[in-house]
Design a protein around this motif. Structure first.
Motif, PDB file in Angstrom:
ATOM      1  N   PRO A 263       0.844  -1.196   0.000  1.00 15.30           N
ATOM      2  CA  PRO A 263       0.000   0.000   0.000  1.00 15.30           C
ATOM      3  C   PRO A 263       0.880   1.248   0.000  1.00 15.30           C
ATOM      4  O   PRO A 263       2.042   1.200   0.409  1.00 15.30           O
ATOM      5  CB  PRO A 263      -0.779  -0.112   1.315  1.00 15.30           C
ATOM      6  CG  PRO A 263       0.106  -0.919   2.199  1.00 15.30           C
ATOM      7  CD  PRO A 263       0.870  -1.858   1.305  1.00 15.30           C
ATOM      8  N   VAL A 264       0.340   2.339  -0.458  1.00 11.73           N
ATOM      9  CA  VAL A 264       1.091   3.588  -0.485  1.00 11.73           C
ATOM     10  C   VAL A 264       1.496   4.000   0.924  1.00 11.73           C
ATOM     11  O   VAL A 264       2.525   4.645   1.118  1.00 11.73           O
ATOM     12  CB  VAL A 264       0.308   4.697  -1.223  1.00 11.73           C
ATOM     13  CG1 VAL A 264      -0.885   5.175  -0.414  1.00 11.73           C
ATOM     14  CG2 VAL A 264       1.205   5.846  -1.595  1.00 11.73           C
ATOM     15  N   THR A 265       0.738   3.568   1.917  1.00 14.46           N
ATOM     16  CA  THR A 265       1.045   3.898   3.313  1.00 14.46           C
ATOM     17  C   THR A 265       2.273   3.149   3.833  1.00 14.46           C
ATOM     18  O   THR A 265       2.730   3.431   4.940  1.00 14.46           O
ATOM     19  CB  THR A 265      -0.157   3.598   4.223  1.00 14.46           C
ATOM     20  OG1 THR A 265      -0.529   2.217   4.057  1.00 14.46           O
ATOM     21  CG2 THR A 265      -1.335   4.499   3.903  1.00 14.46           C
ATOM     22  N   SER A 266       2.809   2.221   3.045  1.00 18.03           N
ATOM     23  CA  SER A 266       4.024   1.520   3.479  1.00 18.03           C
ATOM     24  C   SER A 266       5.244   2.431   3.401  1.00 18.03           C
ATOM     25  O   SER A 266       6.269   2.152   4.015  1.00 18.03           O
ATOM     26  CB  SER A 266       4.248   0.247   2.661  1.00 18.03           C
ATOM     27  OG  SER A 266       4.480   0.563   1.307  1.00 18.03           O
TER      28      SER A 266
ATOM     29  N   ILE B  34       6.750   5.791   4.585  1.00 21.90           N
ATOM     30  CA  ILE B  34       6.507   6.734   5.678  1.00 21.90           C
ATOM     31  C   ILE B  34       7.467   7.908   5.519  1.00 21.90           C
ATOM     32  O   ILE B  34       8.684   7.733   5.600  1.00 21.90           O
ATOM     33  CB  ILE B  34       6.725   6.053   7.044  1.00 21.90           C
ATOM     34  CG1 ILE B  34       5.837   4.808   7.153  1.00 21.90           C
ATOM     35  CG2 ILE B  34       6.473   7.031   8.184  1.00 21.90           C
ATOM     36  CD1 ILE B  34       6.287   3.838   8.224  1.00 21.90           C
TER      37      ILE B  34
ATOM     38  N   GLU C 162       8.602  11.378   7.065  1.00 19.99           N
ATOM     39  CA  GLU C 162       8.577  12.216   8.264  1.00 19.99           C
ATOM     40  C   GLU C 162       9.734  13.192   8.180  1.00 19.99           C
ATOM     41  O   GLU C 162      10.882  12.828   8.433  1.00 19.99           O
ATOM     42  CB  GLU C 162       8.693  11.352   9.520  1.00 19.99           C
ATOM     43  CG  GLU C 162       7.512  10.431   9.731  1.00 19.99           C
ATOM     44  CD  GLU C 162       7.704   9.490  10.909  1.00 19.99           C
ATOM     45  OE1 GLU C 162       8.864   9.157  11.243  1.00 19.99           O
ATOM     46  OE2 GLU C 162       6.687   9.086  11.484  1.00 19.99           O
TER      47      GLU C 162
ATOM     48  N   THR D  75      12.782   9.124   5.234  1.00 24.30           N
ATOM     49  CA  THR D  75      11.809   8.267   4.567  1.00 24.30           C
ATOM     50  C   THR D  75      12.072   6.840   5.012  1.00 24.30           C
ATOM     51  O   THR D  75      13.201   6.352   4.943  1.00 24.30           O
ATOM     52  CB  THR D  75      11.944   8.354   3.037  1.00 24.30           C
ATOM     53  OG1 THR D  75      11.858   9.725   2.650  1.00 24.30           O
ATOM     54  CG2 THR D  75      10.840   7.572   2.346  1.00 24.30           C
TER      55      THR D  75
ATOM     56  N   VAL E 201       5.762   7.979  -4.608  1.00 24.24           N
ATOM     57  CA  VAL E 201       4.526   8.317  -3.900  1.00 24.24           C
ATOM     58  C   VAL E 201       3.881   9.561  -4.511  1.00 24.24           C
ATOM     59  O   VAL E 201       2.664   9.622  -4.685  1.00 24.24           O
ATOM     60  CB  VAL E 201       4.809   8.523  -2.391  1.00 24.24           C
ATOM     61  CG1 VAL E 201       3.620   9.155  -1.688  1.00 24.24           C
ATOM     62  CG2 VAL E 201       5.171   7.198  -1.738  1.00 24.24           C
TER      63      VAL E 201
ATOM     64  N   ASN F 185      -5.901   8.420  -6.533  1.00 22.01           N
ATOM     65  CA  ASN F 185      -6.269   8.132  -5.151  1.00 22.01           C
ATOM     66  C   ASN F 185      -6.200   6.639  -4.844  1.00 22.01           C
ATOM     67  O   ASN F 185      -6.809   6.168  -3.909  1.00 22.01           O
ATOM     68  CB  ASN F 185      -7.661   8.678  -4.838  1.00 22.01           C
ATOM     69  CG  ASN F 185      -8.710   8.097  -5.757  1.00 22.01           C
ATOM     70  OD1 ASN F 185      -8.406   7.304  -6.639  1.00 22.01           O
ATOM     71  ND2 ASN F 185      -9.949   8.496  -5.554  1.00 22.01           N
TER      72      ASN F 185
ATOM     73  N   PRO G 178      -4.978   3.200  -3.342  1.00 23.37           N
ATOM     74  CA  PRO G 178      -4.297   2.875  -2.091  1.00 23.37           C
ATOM     75  C   PRO G 178      -2.990   2.102  -2.304  1.00 23.37           C
ATOM     76  O   PRO G 178      -2.283   1.836  -1.352  1.00 23.37           O
ATOM     77  CB  PRO G 178      -5.320   2.016  -1.347  1.00 23.37           C
ATOM     78  CG  PRO G 178      -6.109   1.360  -2.433  1.00 23.37           C
ATOM     79  CD  PRO G 178      -6.173   2.381  -3.550  1.00 23.37           C
TER      80      PRO G 178
END
Length: 164
Positions: free
Chosen positions: A31-34, A36, A38, A42, A65, A79, A81
């Motif tokens: 998933p794109v949320t893998s 991170i 901050e 990265t 991303v 959009n 995921p």
């Protein structure tokens, strides 16, 4: 990694296989949320613990991303995921299709993954491999034991005579 003429999806997926020993079935389902992001760091979730991505891999992850796209014919993948959107809206790229893309780049997943696991298992304990890469403890232990064996074997090669 540095060839900007190649699709970023292929470059990043290839790095996940060749550096982090990820199977195509895992890579295609990320998933794109893998990823991170901050501040200036990265990380990537491949297992239970975030893996800090070094430069320039972190930049590739951020670019992917920011501009990931699939090959859908109806709808939009903006959009989605999935880190690697597929041909159908809401679906990830299939591992078969990803493997075909990587082969076009000269990256063969099975030998590439095996080579990466050999290298990583010679450097890291099994518990760390499990946490960072998301492989089973049994697999990590087996590779760590084999990695030690291969490291010992490689160390003996300079002393051997060819053709003996």
């Amino acid at each position: 990694m540095h060839d900007d003429t190649l699709a970023i999806e292929g470059r990043f997926a290839g790095l996940l296989v060749l550096l982090y020993a990820q199977p195509l079935t895992m890579v295609s389902q990320l998933p794109v949320t893998s990823v991170i992001i901050e501040g200036s760091q990265t990380s990537m979730m491949l297992g239970d613990t975030p893996l800090l991505l070094p430069d320039p891999i972190d930049k590739l992850a951020r670019q992917l991303v920011a501009r990931r796209r699939g090959h859908i014919t109806i709808g939009t993948s903006d959009n989605s995921p999935w880190l690697f959107p597929g041909a159908y809206a809401g679906q990830p790229l299939s591992s078969h299709h990803l493997g075909t893309r990587l082969k076009r780049l000269g990256i063969y997943s099975r030998p590439g993954r095996t080579s990466a696991l050999m290298g990583l298992s010679a450097q890291l304990p099994a518990a760390i491999l499990t946490e960072l890469l998301g492989i089973s403890p049994e697999t990590a232990t087996a590779w760590t034991q084999e990695g030690g064996h291969w490291a010992r074997y490689a160390a003996t090669l300079p002393g051997r005579r060819l053709g003996a």
